[in-house]
Design an enzyme around this catalytic site. Sequence first.
Site, PDB file in Angstrom:
ATOM      1  N   HIS A  62       0.837  -1.226   0.118  1.00  0.00           N
ATOM      2  CA  HIS A  62       0.026  -0.084  -0.059  1.00  0.00           C
ATOM      3  C   HIS A  62       0.882   1.071   0.013  1.00  0.00           C
ATOM      4  O   HIS A  62       2.024   1.145   0.557  1.00  0.00           O
ATOM      5  CB  HIS A  62      -0.898   0.172   1.326  1.00  0.00           C
ATOM      6  CG  HIS A  62      -2.053  -1.189   1.190  1.00  0.00           C
ATOM      7  ND1 HIS A  62      -3.114  -0.936   1.942  1.00  0.00           N
ATOM      8  CD2 HIS A  62      -2.341  -2.157   0.384  1.00  0.00           C
ATOM      9  CE1 HIS A  62      -3.864  -2.061   1.774  1.00  0.00           C
ATOM     10  NE2 HIS A  62      -3.314  -2.733   0.803  1.00  0.00           N
ATOM     11  N   GLU A 122       1.026   3.912   2.017  1.00  0.00           N
ATOM     12  CA  GLU A 122       1.694   4.287   3.170  1.00  0.00           C
ATOM     13  C   GLU A 122       2.876   3.233   3.565  1.00  0.00           C
ATOM     14  O   GLU A 122       3.736   3.818   4.036  1.00  0.00           O
ATOM     15  CB  GLU A 122       0.551   3.958   4.342  1.00  0.00           C
ATOM     16  CG  GLU A 122      -0.866   4.701   4.168  1.00  0.00           C
ATOM     17  CD  GLU A 122      -1.881   4.124   3.292  1.00  0.00           C
ATOM     18  OE1 GLU A 122      -1.592   3.490   2.414  1.00  0.00           O
ATOM     19  OE2 GLU A 122      -2.873   4.054   4.061  1.00  0.00           O
ATOM     20  N   CYS A 133      -6.194   1.930   5.825  1.00  0.00           N
ATOM     21  CA  CYS A 133      -6.927   0.499   6.168  1.00  0.00           C
ATOM     22  C   CYS A 133      -6.134   0.081   7.442  1.00  0.00           C
ATOM     23  O   CYS A 133      -5.453   0.724   7.982  1.00  0.00           O
ATOM     24  CB  CYS A 133      -6.697  -0.546   5.038  1.00  0.00           C
ATOM     25  SG  CYS A 133      -4.870  -1.135   5.110  1.00  0.00           S
ATOM     26  N   CYS A 184      -2.580  -0.482   7.237  1.00  0.00           N
ATOM     27  CA  CYS A 184      -1.802   0.751   7.393  1.00  0.00           C
ATOM     28  C   CYS A 184      -1.940   1.637   8.639  1.00  0.00           C
ATOM     29  O   CYS A 184      -0.839   2.161   8.967  1.00  0.00           O
ATOM     30  CB  CYS A 184      -2.069   1.375   6.139  1.00  0.00           C
ATOM     31  SG  CYS A 184      -1.663   0.666   4.759  1.00  0.00           S
TER      32      CYS A 184
END
Length: 149
Positions: free
Chosen positions: A53, A55, A83, A86
């Site tokens: 992801h 992040e 999410c 993260c």
Amino acid sequence: MSQNKYMYEALKLANKAQEINEVPVGCVIVDIKGEIIASGFNTNIRDLDPTAHAEVNAIREACIKLNNERLVGCDLYITLEPCIMCAAVISRAKIRRLYYGADDLIYGAVNGNINFFQSKNCNHIPEIYDGISRNECENLINNFFKDKR
């Protein structure tokens, strides 16, 4: 730079993700001096990695750059609400402030179905600011999925 300027940089990265057919999410990490020290965008499909992801990619880069697994004093700007994975990484890295654009009512772990930072398992809570460049962030993600359907 203002918050919107940092988010603008994150939006440019989200567009890079979209160009390679990834969900358009972008992220920048800013140090205590106000300098962007790391950036990332979603690369899950390209890298065959469900943890890739925006992040996580940016946090990995920042930790290497600072030679530290903690990013104390750093701020993270992300175009989409993190999410739960993260959010946990943001907490573990001890990010000072989290700024995000669009809410994610399905997978979001800040204002969505789960608020990870209110969990008893969360040992560090960043300052949280939502709705930064909300319209631009929402339009990017909504148009991406509209085109897919």
